[in-house]
Design an enzyme around this catalytic site. Structure first.
Site, mmCIF file in Angstrom:
data_model
loop_
_atom_site.group_PDB
_atom_site.id
_atom_site.type_symbol
_atom_site.label_atom_id
_atom_site.label_comp_id
_atom_site.label_asym_id
_atom_site.label_seq_id
_atom_site.Cartn_x
_atom_site.Cartn_y
_atom_site.Cartn_z
ATOM 1 N N GLU A 168 0.790 -1.238 0.000
ATOM 2 C CA GLU A 168 0.000 0.000 0.000
ATOM 3 C C GLU A 168 0.821 1.286 0.000
ATOM 4 O O GLU A 168 0.789 2.063 0.966
ATOM 5 C CB GLU A 168 -0.972 0.016 1.184
ATOM 6 C CG GLU A 168 -2.013 -1.069 1.106
ATOM 7 C CD GLU A 168 -3.313 -0.721 1.829
ATOM 8 O OE1 GLU A 168 -3.360 0.286 2.554
ATOM 9 O OE2 GLU A 168 -4.299 -1.454 1.639
ATOM 10 N N GLU A 367 -5.770 -8.253 0.445
ATOM 11 C CA GLU A 367 -6.498 -7.787 1.635
ATOM 12 C C GLU A 367 -7.920 -7.442 1.241
ATOM 13 O O GLU A 367 -8.150 -6.802 0.212
ATOM 14 C CB GLU A 367 -5.894 -6.511 2.237
ATOM 15 C CG GLU A 367 -4.625 -6.716 2.989
ATOM 16 C CD GLU A 367 -4.119 -5.435 3.659
ATOM 17 O OE1 GLU A 367 -4.945 -4.577 4.062
ATOM 18 O OE2 GLU A 367 -2.892 -5.303 3.766
HETATM 19 C C1 NOJ Z 1 -4.560 -1.780 4.868
HETATM 20 C C2 NOJ Z 1 -3.249 -2.034 5.543
HETATM 21 O O1 NOJ Z 1 -2.388 -2.725 4.684
HETATM 22 C C3 NOJ Z 1 -3.387 -2.757 6.857
HETATM 23 O O2 NOJ Z 1 -2.169 -2.669 7.527
HETATM 24 C C4 NOJ Z 1 -4.554 -2.176 7.638
HETATM 25 O O3 NOJ Z 1 -4.614 -2.664 8.940
HETATM 26 C C5 NOJ Z 1 -5.822 -2.470 6.887
HETATM 27 N N1 NOJ Z 1 -5.758 -1.794 5.614
HETATM 28 C C6 NOJ Z 1 -7.107 -2.067 7.590
HETATM 29 O O4 NOJ Z 1 -7.234 -0.693 7.622
#
Ligand code: NOJ
Length: 466
Positions: A168, A367
């Protein structure tokens, strides 16, 4: 080494779960400082919280129990990140053998349980020693990262068949790090991010992209036999008012910055023209990048990791960075999901867009998940009722599998997250887990969404209404 079965899994990140912040020769990271010294969560939530203990996942006795839960869930892969400062306490130079041994053991333990490890090299925790040298703003960061990645490849590359270089870029570099900078300066709201900060961070993102491409090249040159990719936060952008030309323009710009910048870099070896023009104005160093673009073009990833939570409704807003707001526009009624409006069909559309515009790359959803706050975390004896999360996951899996049916080269789905954990600037107040964690006792209690996901995995992705 590369298997063809569909992967069902869960994802996590080192700082969010490991704890053991000073164990076995680990160096300090930027996040150890943000939380312990700058008390960053306190500014955002009013509570001083750190990842010093987190959910204790560094502890082998604990993580073996956690792996047993993964088996119960029926998943066949687990995505986790490494703490760079455990492996190289000073970021470069001296290798900490105890840190390496820990991850080697964890990988072996996962494999023995029939679970494929998917390793993220960088999920936001930078050794403090490198932060002190300017972190990702410093072009030398490309070399630091390549060196770290090669140490990891030598230690784990024979057993790990999938690596992810970075997690990200946009969220870390354009949201979290500028907020931390504002917290450190102590002036104004942490959320008051400026164009100047964006300009500054654009160079950091450029360095991530070059570091990622160079690392992909290094893995290939060293004969690595697995796959290596990148995980992007992708958010389809929707004009808040589709009849308003300012919102339409704002949504298009947001799309270029949030989505197309990295996608174009990874799969086309260049940046969108809007990004070039805009960031050149904000940062004199930005461009020309011809030599770096050649590096990107020569080292495309083997797969794209898609982190999808929600689309973004975008409105023109002069006070927001780049003149648009996507963070205060969620029209969903309370309790709204933490990470934006729940619109599963946008996941299907996103995947099909990538198929069409980027030559149908291999994709893993690295994710996807949700939290809705305490009303969706209701404890009743040993049962945790979280129907909204269960519903969210079911609908997003349906959307993803629809895209697969429509020709998207989708190879896996990982839920965020198996366990409640440390949600960065929001500390322990935002739960995303399929398993409830009592942060005082470390007791794990599977929620109802755990059963939902287990059933979906057992049915090979067929979801049942509920
Ligand atoms: C994206 C991130 O990669 C992760 O670390 C985070 O906890 C989640 N989104 C939830 O917000």
């Amino acid at each position: 080494m590369v298997s063809t079965k569909f992967l069902w899994g869960a994802a996590s990140a080192a700082y969010q779960v490991e704890g053991a912040w000073q164990a076995d020769g680990k160096g300090l990271s930027n996040w150890d400082l943000y939380t312990n010294v700058y008390r960053a969560t306190e500014t955002v939530t009013g509570k001083h919280e750190t990842g010093n203990v987190a959910i204790n996942a560094y502890d082998r006795a604990q993580y073996l129990q956690d792996i047993a839960l993964m088996r119960e869930l029926g998943i066949n892969c687990y995505r986790f990140s490494l703490s760079w400062a455990r492996i190289l306490p000073d970021g470069v130079g001296r290798v900490n053998e105890a840190g390496i041994a820990h991850y080697q053991q964890f990988v072996v333990d996962l494999l023995e349980a029939g679970i494929e490890p998917i390793v993220t090299l960088y999920h936001w925790d930078l050794p403090r020693a490198l932060d002190d040298r300017g972190g990702w703003q410093n072009r030398e960061s490309v070399g630091w990262f390549r060196n770290y990645a090669s140490v990891v490849r030598e230690a784990l590359g024979a057993k790990v068949s999938k690596f992810i270089t970075f997690n990200e870029p946009f969220i870390d570099l354009f949201l979290i790090e500028p907020m931390i900078e504002n917290i450190k300066s102590g002036v104004g709201s942490p959320f008051a991010i400026t164009d100047a900060q964006y300009g500054h961070q654009a160079m950091a993102l450029h360095h991530w992209l070059v570091a990622s491409a160079e690392t992909i090249g290094d893995f290939r040159a060293a004969g690595y036999r697995g796959e290596i990719g990148v995980a992007l936060p992708l958010m389809p952008t929707i004009p808040e008012n589709p009849g308003k030309s300012e919102d339409i323009k704002a949504a298009a710009l947001a799309d270029a910055v949030i989505n197309r910048w990295c996608l174009d870099a990874l799969f086309k070896g260049r940046y969108p023209i809007e990004v070039m023009t805009l960031f050149r104005q904000l940062s004199p160093e930005f461009a020309p990048f011809e030599a770096d673009f050649a590096i990107l073009a020569a080292n495309k990833p083997d797969f794209l990791g898609v982190n999808f939570y929600a689309p973004a409704f975008v409105r023109q807003a002069d006070s927001a960075p780049l003149g648009y707001d996507w963070m205060n526009t969620n029209p969903d009624p309370e309790p709204a999901a933490f990470n934006g409006p729940v619109r599963p069909d946008y996941l299907r559309r996103l995947l099909e867009r990538i198929r069409d515009e980027y030559d149908n790359p291999a994709i893993y959803i690295t994710e996807n998940g949700a939290g809705f706050g305490p009303s969706d975390e209701v404890m009743d004896g040993d049962t945790v009722h979280d129907p909204r999360r269960a519903n969210y996951i079911r609908r997003h899996i349906e959307a993803a599998l629809k895209a697969k049916e429509n020709g998207v080269d989708l190879r896996g789905y990982m839920v965020w997250s198996l366990f409640d954990n440390f949600e960065w600037l929001h500390g322990y107040g935002r739960r995303f887990g399929l398993v409830h964690v009592d942060f005082d006792t470390q007791k794990r209690t599977p929620k109802r969404s755990f059963d939902t996901y287990r059933d979906i995995v057992a049915n090979g992705g067929v979801t049942v209404p509920g």
